[in-house]
Write a protein that holds these residues in place. Structure first.
Motif, short mmCIF file in Angstrom:
data_model
loop_
_atom_site.label_atom_id
_atom_site.label_comp_id
_atom_site.label_asym_id
_atom_site.label_seq_id
_atom_site.Cartn_x
_atom_site.Cartn_y
_atom_site.Cartn_z
N CYS A 148 0.85 -1.19 0.00
CA CYS A 148 0.00 0.00 0.00
C CYS A 148 0.89 1.25 0.00
CB CYS A 148 -0.90 0.02 1.24
SG CYS A 148 -2.09 -1.35 1.35
N THR A 162 -5.72 6.59 -5.76
CA THR A 162 -5.81 5.20 -6.21
C THR A 162 -6.34 4.36 -5.06
OG1 THR A 162 -3.55 4.66 -5.52
CG2 THR A 162 -3.84 5.50 -7.77
N LYS A 163 -6.80 3.16 -5.37
CA LYS A 163 -7.41 2.32 -4.35
C LYS A 163 -6.38 1.75 -3.36
CE LYS A 163 -7.44 -2.18 -6.72
NZ LYS A 163 -8.31 -3.29 -7.16
N ASN A 164 -5.09 1.79 -3.71
CA ASN A 164 -4.08 1.25 -2.80
C ASN A 164 -3.36 2.35 -2.01
OD1 ASN A 164 -2.58 2.29 -4.92
ND2 ASN A 164 -0.95 0.78 -4.68
N CYS A 166 -3.38 5.22 1.22
CA CYS A 166 -3.89 5.74 2.48
C CYS A 166 -3.36 7.15 2.66
CB CYS A 166 -3.45 4.88 3.67
SG CYS A 166 -4.17 3.22 3.72
N ARG A 190 -3.97 -3.86 3.24
CA ARG A 190 -4.63 -4.25 2.00
C ARG A 190 -5.86 -5.10 2.33
NH1 ARG A 190 -2.76 -4.81 -3.31
NH2 ARG A 190 -1.51 -2.99 -2.76
N HIS A 191 -7.04 -4.65 1.86
CA HIS A 191 -8.28 -5.37 2.10
C HIS A 191 -8.47 -6.48 1.07
CE1 HIS A 191 -9.39 -2.49 5.14
NE2 HIS A 191 -9.30 -1.49 4.29
N ASP A 193 -10.68 -6.85 -1.08
CA ASP A 193 -11.09 -6.40 -2.41
C ASP A 193 -9.96 -5.70 -3.16
OD1 ASP A 193 -10.83 -4.03 -1.05
OD2 ASP A 193 -12.88 -3.33 -1.38
N SER A 195 -8.27 -3.02 -2.17
CA SER A 195 -8.08 -1.63 -1.77
C SER A 195 -7.30 -1.56 -0.46
CB SER A 195 -9.44 -0.94 -1.59
OG SER A 195 -10.16 -1.53 -0.51
N CYS A 196 -6.77 -0.37 -0.17
CA CYS A 196 -6.03 -0.15 1.08
C CYS A 196 -6.78 0.85 1.94
CB CYS A 196 -4.63 0.37 0.80
SG CYS A 196 -3.53 -0.81 -0.02
N GLY A 197 -6.68 0.70 3.24
CA GLY A 197 -7.34 1.64 4.15
C GLY A 197 -6.75 1.53 5.54
#
Length: 216
Positions: A148, A162-164, A166, A190-191, A193, A195-197
């Motif tokens: 991420c 981007t989805k990766n 934070c 990293r989830h 799906d 994505s990162c959060g």
């Protein structure tokens, strides 16, 4: 050349050198997870002894400090544990050298031709000063989030591009993390799906929270 002149030249050389390196150490701010991911090795270890190793020209202050350690727990660099016999740092703090007392530390750093090398810009802290959340991040979360990206933004309205990614909006959350802010207690993971959060739960994230890093 007389001995007096020689000593004078050495003195001025030494003063000039010290002034030059005094401004040499500059550490970029970052989240603890970023420092973790940039390190070759991250461990919990006990420092038991130290000695000064002079440089080749025996210039005062320009040597290395060799710390003897006992490894207690590894968090990153498991395959390199056989290479670690000591920990090294620069003798001078102006060259980012770090002074460690006897006790247990979180140590991170790089493998160099000289061995395992640490500096004040690395992820270093007395083990007992870390919170339970930070210790859990070391064990369960940071490594799973190294793919991420953590970006620093001074505008609290910033959104991931981007989805990766934070977003870190609080500069006071950068290392060192004494009196840690909430985001500094969290890890960017990293989830399932892709994505990162930010994750701030207790214990190891569930399978729904993380994905197998071999699938990345």
């Amino acid at each position: 050349m007389s001995a007096a002149v020689t000593l004078a030249l050495l003195f001025f050389f030494s003063v000039g050198l010290n002034q030059q390196v005094a401004e040499g150490c500059s550490c970029a701010p970052g989240h603890p997870q970023q420092l973790f991911c940039m390190s070759d090795i991250v461990m919990r270890a006990e420092v038991t002894a130290e000695k000064i190793i002079p440089d080749i020209e025996n210039i005062p202050g320009m040597g290395k400090i060799q710390y003897e350690i006992q490894v207690i727990e590894m968090f990153k660099g498991f395959d390199r544990i056989k290479d670690i016999q000591h920990v090294y740092t620069n003798e001078m703090s102006s060259m980012c050298g770090i002074r460690l007392g006897h006790g247990q530390y979180l140590l991170s750093g790089s493998i160099t031709p000289e061995g395992f090398f640490v500096s004040m810009c690395d992820f270093l802290e007395l083990w007992d000063r870390l919170s339970l959340m930070q210790k859990n991040n070391l064990k369960y979360r940071y490594l799973t989030g190294c793919n991420c990206t953590i970006s620093i933004c001074t505008d609290k309205s910033c959104q991931p591009s981007t989805k990766n990614e934070c977003i870190l909006t609080n500069w006071s959350s950068s290392w060192p993390f004494e009196d840690a802010e909430p985001v500094n207690e969290s890890a960017c993971i990293r989830h399932s799906d892709g994505s990162c959060g930010w994750y701030g739960g207790i214990g190891k994230p569930s399978e729904n929270d993380t994905m197998d890093m071999s699938d990345v």
